[in-house]
Design an enzyme around this catalytic site. Structure first.
Site, PDB file in Angstrom:
ATOM      1  CG  ASP A  18      20.726  33.796 -10.329  1.00  0.00           C
ATOM      2  OD1 ASP A  18      21.472  32.869 -10.724  1.00  0.00           O
ATOM      3  OD2 ASP A  18      19.558  33.940 -10.729  1.00  0.00           O
ATOM      4  CG  ASP A  37      25.168  27.096  -3.598  1.00  0.00           C
ATOM      5  OD1 ASP A  37      24.934  28.279  -3.914  1.00  0.00           O
ATOM      6  OD2 ASP A  37      24.674  26.123  -4.198  1.00  0.00           O
ATOM      7  CB  THR A  46      20.380  33.241   4.064  1.00  0.00           C
ATOM      8  OG1 THR A  46      21.090  32.183   3.424  1.00  0.00           O
ATOM      9  CG2 THR A  46      21.318  34.411   4.347  1.00  0.00           C
ATOM     10  CE1 TYR A  84      17.943  29.670  -2.932  1.00  0.00           C
ATOM     11  CE2 TYR A  84      18.053  32.016  -2.443  1.00  0.00           C
ATOM     12  CZ  TYR A  84      17.591  30.969  -3.218  1.00  0.00           C
ATOM     13  OH  TYR A  84      16.764  31.229  -4.280  1.00  0.00           O
TER      14      TYR A  84
END
Length: 166
Positions: free
Chosen positions: A77, A113, A143, A145
């Site tokens: 995160d 990202d 993954t 994501y």
């Protein structure tokens, strides 16, 4: 060890591909941890364990020195708001704990990202005298994501570091 396993896609596939290797998945969100655990039970994987906890504290207090062959930390995160930066996983103290717990030649695999957070991660890891960047082939296990962000055309920033002798 995978930190922040989400639904467990990377961890479970790795455990299937390498049955002689023991895997540990750390996740804070109970919902995702249950999904990953259920998926691993369906596949009857006995080389994988899960823990629901804060990753920083777990690494610091429960992982012995020089015991981890590899950390995989994908899409942590980024907490993009400045007032939330204190919640980010990567800071100089966390890097010290990664160094302490990695075995000699152990690897730290990173992907995100979020460019600004990647720059923070690079800065924190470049301060290390024990971690050197290496360039192995990236695992062919995306993954959730990663799949999502690549489909959206977002760039993925990656780094792999290896621990030298202390």
């Amino acid at each position: 060890v995978e930190v922040g396993i989400g639904k467990g896609r990377f961890l479970i596939e790795s455990a299937q591909r390498y049955p002689a290797v023991n895997f540990l998945g750390i996740e804070w969100a109970s919902k995702y941890l249950r999904i990953a655990r259920d998926r691993s039970l369906k596949r009857e994987l006995d080389n994988i364990r899960f823990v629901r906890t804060d990753a920083k504290e777990f690494v610091e207090f429960f992982i012995p020195a020089s015991s981890v062959a590899a950390y995989h930390i994908y899409f942590p995160d980024p907490w993009p708001k400045k007032r939330h930066h204190k919640r980010r996983l990567f800071d100089p103290q966390f890097v010290v704990e990664l160094e302490r717990t990695l075995a000699e030649n152990g690897e730290l695999w990173l992907a995100t990202d979020h460019l600004e957070y990647f720059e923070v991660i690079v800065e924190a890891t470049e301060a290390s005298i024990y971690l050197d960047e290496v360039h192995p082939a990236w695992p062919e296990i995306p993954t959730n994501y990663e799949t999502k962000y690549l489909a959206q055309g977002k760039p993925i920033y990656r780094r792999v570091l290896s621990k030298t002798a202390q």
